[in-house]
Design a protein around this motif. Structure first.
Motif, PDB file in Angstrom:
ATOM      1  N   UNK A   1     -49.545  60.952  55.595  1.00  0.00           N
ATOM      2  CA  UNK A   1     -48.318  61.723  55.516  1.00  0.00           C
ATOM      3  C   UNK A   1     -47.076  60.860  55.756  1.00  0.00           C
ATOM      4  N   UNK A   2     -47.227  59.547  55.903  1.00  0.00           N
ATOM      5  CA  UNK A   2     -46.092  58.688  56.230  1.00  0.00           C
ATOM      6  C   UNK A   2     -44.999  58.772  55.174  1.00  0.00           C
ATOM      7  N   UNK A   3     -45.352  58.669  53.895  1.00  0.00           N
ATOM      8  CA  UNK A   3     -44.361  58.740  52.827  1.00  0.00           C
ATOM      9  C   UNK A   3     -43.640  60.080  52.854  1.00  0.00           C
ATOM     10  N   UNK A   4     -44.390  61.151  53.001  1.00  0.00           N
ATOM     11  CA  UNK A   4     -43.815  62.493  53.013  1.00  0.00           C
ATOM     12  C   UNK A   4     -42.770  62.621  54.106  1.00  0.00           C
ATOM     13  N   UNK A   5     -43.109  62.211  55.300  1.00  0.00           N
ATOM     14  CA  UNK A   5     -42.188  62.374  56.424  1.00  0.00           C
ATOM     15  C   UNK A   5     -40.966  61.471  56.292  1.00  0.00           C
ATOM     16  N   UNK A   6     -41.168  60.284  55.787  1.00  0.00           N
ATOM     17  CA  UNK A   6     -40.040  59.358  55.623  1.00  0.00           C
ATOM     18  C   UNK A   6     -39.054  59.895  54.595  1.00  0.00           C
TER      19      UNK A   6
ATOM     20  N   UNK B   1     -38.476  62.904  44.868  1.00  0.00           N
ATOM     21  CA  UNK B   1     -38.590  61.487  45.206  1.00  0.00           C
ATOM     22  C   UNK B   1     -40.043  61.112  45.494  1.00  0.00           C
ATOM     23  N   UNK B   2     -40.753  61.965  46.231  1.00  0.00           N
ATOM     24  CA  UNK B   2     -42.152  61.676  46.550  1.00  0.00           C
ATOM     25  C   UNK B   2     -42.997  61.587  45.288  1.00  0.00           C
ATOM     26  N   UNK B   3     -42.861  62.577  44.399  1.00  0.00           N
ATOM     27  CA  UNK B   3     -43.654  62.554  43.170  1.00  0.00           C
ATOM     28  C   UNK B   3     -43.279  61.370  42.281  1.00  0.00           C
ATOM     29  N   UNK B   4     -41.993  61.069  42.194  1.00  0.00           N
ATOM     30  CA  UNK B   4     -41.558  59.955  41.345  1.00  0.00           C
ATOM     31  C   UNK B   4     -42.071  58.621  41.886  1.00  0.00           C
ATOM     32  N   UNK B   5     -42.005  58.443  43.200  1.00  0.00           N
ATOM     33  CA  UNK B   5     -42.516  57.207  43.797  1.00  0.00           C
ATOM     34  C   UNK B   5     -44.034  57.113  43.632  1.00  0.00           C
ATOM     35  N   UNK B   6     -44.721  58.235  43.751  1.00  0.00           N
ATOM     36  CA  UNK B   6     -46.173  58.240  43.561  1.00  0.00           C
ATOM     37  C   UNK B   6     -46.529  57.902  42.121  1.00  0.00           C
ATOM     38  N   UNK B   7     -45.734  58.382  41.172  1.00  0.00           N
ATOM     39  CA  UNK B   7     -45.974  58.083  39.762  1.00  0.00           C
ATOM     40  C   UNK B   7     -45.894  56.586  39.491  1.00  0.00           C
TER      41      UNK B   7
ATOM     42  N   UNK C   1     -46.729  54.387  41.755  1.00  0.00           N
ATOM     43  CA  UNK C   1     -47.711  53.725  42.605  1.00  0.00           C
ATOM     44  C   UNK C   1     -47.171  53.250  43.931  1.00  0.00           C
ATOM     45  N   UNK C   2     -46.005  53.744  44.330  1.00  0.00           N
ATOM     46  CA  UNK C   2     -45.377  53.292  45.568  1.00  0.00           C
ATOM     47  C   UNK C   2     -45.487  54.308  46.700  1.00  0.00           C
ATOM     48  N   UNK C   3     -46.140  55.425  46.469  1.00  0.00           N
ATOM     49  CA  UNK C   3     -46.284  56.461  47.495  1.00  0.00           C
ATOM     50  C   UNK C   3     -47.524  57.280  47.170  1.00  0.00           C
ATOM     51  N   UNK C   4     -47.907  58.124  48.116  1.00  0.00           N
ATOM     52  CA  UNK C   4     -49.066  59.008  47.950  1.00  0.00           C
ATOM     53  C   UNK C   4     -48.639  60.438  48.220  1.00  0.00           C
TER      54      UNK C   4
END
Length: 211
Positions: free
Chosen positions: A1-6, A23-29, A31-34
């Motif tokens: 959950x680190x990416x989510x909380x940040x 932002x979370x979905x775009x970063x995950x797309x 490969x920089x977040x989960x």
């Protein structure tokens, strides 16, 4: 959950309660977040709930993400509309389910299309309100209820608040918040507090309402 909380903390600090989803979905797309809730199967507390066959009745999935719960309802025969505030999430849902009958839309829970007002026989709110800060949560709860048609059903799935909820999001819902869904003419049918032994959140709500 680190990416989510940040991302959530940065968004909230900027006065934007919901911008972190995109932002979370775009970063995950990239490969920089989960995205921690991006898993293959629909929520177990949805799968185990005895919904009747859809028979073409309209259903709405609030905050659908990549579409796992929406696809489950479509398989039961509901005519599903599913929305998310994140454009990237909706693009991902359409990409993963290219032949799906689900109508995936980009929309804002707090400013939804006018024609969705009391238009759905089934509304699923699964783990979205718990991701919103306290100052807009009551408004979000009321908005969810306004999607339910006369005679329709609202199914709410959410983390249940405990004595030690820890850092969020999510910010688990209290029993008072669960009861607050029984507004805008809705009547509470049942509330279950279910054990969640594989989660740090320990317990989950499953609540049902009707208009």
């Amino acid at each position: 959950m680190t990416d989510t909380r940040r991302f959530a903390a940065e968004s909230l600090a900027a006065g934007d309660a919901t911008g972190w989803f995109e932002r979370l979905y775009a970063e995950a797309e990239e490969g920089r977040a989960t995205v921690p809730w991006d898993v293959a199967a629909a929520s177990v507390n949805l799968r185990e709930f005895p919904l009747p066959p859809g028979e073409g009745r309209p259903a709405l999935v609030v905050g659908c993400g990549p579409g796992r719960d929406a696809e489950h309802l479509a398989a039961l025969g509901y005519a599903v509309t599913a929305f998310d505030i994140s454009q990237t999430a909706i693009a991902l849902a359409r990409e993963r389910h290219p032949d799906s009958p689900v109508d995936y839309r980009v929309a804002d829970l707090l400013d939804p299309p006018a024609d969705w007002h009391r238009a759905f026989d089934l509304v699923l709110e699964s783990n979205n309100v718990q991701a919103l800060p306290t100052e807009i949560r009551a408004r979000a709860i009321g908005a969810v209820g306004e999607f339910v048609a006369p005679g329709g059903t609202l199914l709410v799935l959410a983390a249940a608040a405990t004595d030690s909820p820890g850092e969020g999001p999510p910010w688990p819902l209290t029993r008072a918040e669960i009861d607050a869904f029984a507004t805008t003419g809705l009547r509470q049918i049942s509330v279950e507090e279910l054990a969640a032994p594989d989660s740090r959140l320990l317990a989950r709500w499953r609540a049902v309402y009707t208009r």
